[in-house]
Design a protein around this motif. Structure first.
Motif, PDB file in Angstrom:
ATOM      1  N   PHE A  31      14.259  -6.839 -22.904  1.00 36.42           N
ATOM      2  CA  PHE A  31      13.066  -7.085 -22.089  1.00 36.42           C
ATOM      3  C   PHE A  31      12.849  -5.935 -21.100  1.00 36.42           C
ATOM      4  CE2 PHE A  31      11.395  -8.727 -18.033  1.00 36.42           C
ATOM      5  CZ  PHE A  31      10.121  -9.101 -18.442  1.00 36.42           C
ATOM      6  N   GLY A  32      13.939  -5.488 -20.472  1.00 39.04           N
ATOM      7  CA  GLY A  32      13.833  -4.367 -19.553  1.00 39.04           C
ATOM      8  C   GLY A  32      13.403  -3.089 -20.254  1.00 39.04           C
ATOM      9  N   LEU A  33      13.882  -2.881 -21.490  1.00 42.52           N
ATOM     10  CA  LEU A  33      13.516  -1.682 -22.241  1.00 42.52           C
ATOM     11  C   LEU A  33      12.027  -1.667 -22.567  1.00 42.52           C
ATOM     12  CD1 LEU A  33      14.389   0.907 -23.695  1.00 42.52           C
ATOM     13  CD2 LEU A  33      14.862  -0.490 -25.723  1.00 42.52           C
ATOM     14  N   TRP A  34      11.490  -2.820 -23.001  1.00 43.76           N
ATOM     15  CA  TRP A  34      10.058  -2.877 -23.304  1.00 43.76           C
ATOM     16  C   TRP A  34       9.223  -2.669 -22.046  1.00 43.76           C
ATOM     17  CZ3 TRP A  34       8.650  -1.970 -27.923  1.00 43.76           C
ATOM     18  CH2 TRP A  34       9.366  -2.447 -29.019  1.00 43.76           C
ATOM     19  N   CYS A  35       9.671  -3.230 -20.937  1.00 42.78           N
ATOM     20  CA  CYS A  35       8.957  -3.024 -19.670  1.00 42.78           C
ATOM     21  C   CYS A  35       9.039  -1.565 -19.226  1.00 42.78           C
ATOM     22  CB  CYS A  35       9.526  -3.932 -18.581  1.00 42.78           C
ATOM     23  SG  CYS A  35       9.197  -5.687 -18.827  1.00 42.78           S
ATOM     24  N   LEU A  36      10.194  -0.935 -19.462  1.00 51.18           N
ATOM     25  CA  LEU A  36      10.339   0.473 -19.106  1.00 51.18           C
ATOM     26  C   LEU A  36       9.422   1.348 -19.961  1.00 51.18           C
ATOM     27  CD1 LEU A  36      11.898   2.555 -17.391  1.00 51.18           C
ATOM     28  CD2 LEU A  36      13.555   2.701 -19.260  1.00 51.18           C
ATOM     29  N   VAL A 278      13.405  -3.146 -13.434  1.00 56.93           N
ATOM     30  CA  VAL A 278      13.378  -2.750 -14.850  1.00 56.93           C
ATOM     31  C   VAL A 278      14.401  -1.648 -15.114  1.00 56.93           C
ATOM     32  CG1 VAL A 278      11.974  -1.515 -16.542  1.00 56.93           C
ATOM     33  CG2 VAL A 278      11.035  -3.498 -15.367  1.00 56.93           C
ATOM     34  N   VAL A 279      14.461  -0.660 -14.232  1.00 52.96           N
ATOM     35  CA  VAL A 279      15.420   0.432 -14.399  1.00 52.96           C
ATOM     36  C   VAL A 279      16.854  -0.099 -14.374  1.00 52.96           C
ATOM     37  CG1 VAL A 279      16.376   2.477 -13.270  1.00 52.96           C
ATOM     38  CG2 VAL A 279      13.911   2.241 -13.529  1.00 52.96           C
ATOM     39  N   ASN A 280      17.135  -1.028 -13.474  1.00 52.54           N
ATOM     40  CA  ASN A 280      18.485  -1.577 -13.389  1.00 52.54           C
ATOM     41  C   ASN A 280      18.824  -2.460 -14.586  1.00 52.54           C
ATOM     42  OD1 ASN A 280      19.980  -1.029 -10.643  1.00 52.54           O
ATOM     43  ND2 ASN A 280      17.817  -1.207 -10.138  1.00 52.54           N
ATOM     44  N   LEU A 281      17.850  -3.184 -15.120  1.00 54.24           N
ATOM     45  CA  LEU A 281      18.093  -3.986 -16.324  1.00 54.24           C
ATOM     46  C   LEU A 281      18.455  -3.094 -17.505  1.00 54.24           C
ATOM     47  CD1 LEU A 281      15.279  -6.713 -16.242  1.00 54.24           C
ATOM     48  CD2 LEU A 281      17.712  -7.042 -15.887  1.00 54.24           C
TER      49      LEU A 281
END
Length: 295
Positions: A31-36, A278-281
């Motif tokens: 999820f974090g990768l897609w948001c990034l 997002v970066v931390n995820l």
């Protein structure tokens, strides 16, 4: 099932395939990768995605966001006290905040890792002096260090980016130095040296794969620090100056309107918080995947 494998052996996955398989199993990291990726696309295409000119002052002053009964869809996130569209300013400002943070983090990581590796591979007075010097520098918070550099370099967007980059380099040098120095003392490195392996072979094939977790953790942490430092200096008026659309500068310009028009403050704050989370995820997912591959 037909196969061209004569010996019916399982194909051994590559190191990247093992890493990606472990990363995909972490739903929060995906999820974090897609948001990034979404943030990166918005940053790259911001001039074409912005619905209005971010500096255009319309007659629509302090229009609430569209979900408010008084708001309009034309100004989806409302306008500020000068009638500028907040959505357009946030989209264009992503280049000055998120994009600039990525650039200075990459530069700081390349310089810091190179110095840290050289220091970790050497011994003697130079290595010891560098170690104690970095201990002293690391005791100073990065934001304070950036403010000190800005005091010498002067105000302005380029100067704060240079200051934050200089403030991040010692963190990479220190972490990579310790990681390399720890690995080089291990038995498998000594055994490889006895077999005739040179320093470059040891670094590329033995040490670097084992310190990727440290580098990934530091890059994530440094990118979060870069975003927060850029916005903090912009908020304090030391970095991007009005009428810049940098997220911290938007916060600084609108802080007096927090009771009259709270969306002018909360929306840039949410954008900063979203980028850091997002970066931390993604960084935590990368660290866990690399650890799983090592184990």
């Amino acid at each position: 099932m037909l196969t061209d494998n004569v010996y019916q052996e399982e194909r051994i996955p590559t190191q990247f395939e093992r890493f990606w398989r472990s990363y995909k199993a972490n739903s929060l990291a995906m999820f974090g990768l897609w948001c990034l990726l979404l943030l990166v696309i918005i940053t790259l295409a911001s001039p074409w995605l912005a619905p209005h000119d971010p500096q255009a002052q319309t007659g629509q002053l302090l229009v609430p966001p569209s979900w408010n009964t008084v708001g309009t869809v034309e100004y989806f996130l409302g306008t500020d006290d000068l009638g500028r569209d907040i959505l357009s300013r946030l989209i264009v400002g992503s280049q000055l905040t998120f994009g600039a943070a990525i650039i200075i983090t990459v530069i700081a990581a390349l310089i810091g890792c190179a110095i840290g590796i050289l220091a970790g591979m050497t011994k003697g007075l130079l290595s010891s002096t560098l170690n104690h010097l970095l201990d002293t520098v690391m005791s100073i918070p990065s934001l304070l260090l950036a403010i000190i550099f800005v005091a010498f370099l002067g105000f302005g967007e380029f100067n704060i980016l240079l200051a934050i980059c200089l403030a991040l380099i010692p963190r990479f040098v220190r972490s990579v130095y310790i990681a390399v120095h720890t690995e080089i003392e291990k038995d498998y490195v000594m055994a490889a040296r006895l077999d005739g392996a040179n320093n470059f072979y040891l670094l590329w094939n033995s040490i670097l794969p084992n310190i990727l977790v440290v580098i990934a953790t530091e890059v994530t942490f440094a990118l979060s620090i870069a975003i927060l430092d850029i916005t903090a200096l912009g908020f304090l008026g030391l970095g991007a100056q009005a009428p810049s659309s940098e997220w911290g500068a938007i916060l600084g310009d609108s802080v007096e309107l927090i009771y009259l028009a709270p969306w002018t403050v909360t929306l840039p704050g949410l954008a900063i918080m979203f980028a850091v989370i997002v970066v931390n995820l993604v960084g935590e997912g990368v660290r866990q995947a690399l650890n799983a591959g090592t184990e």
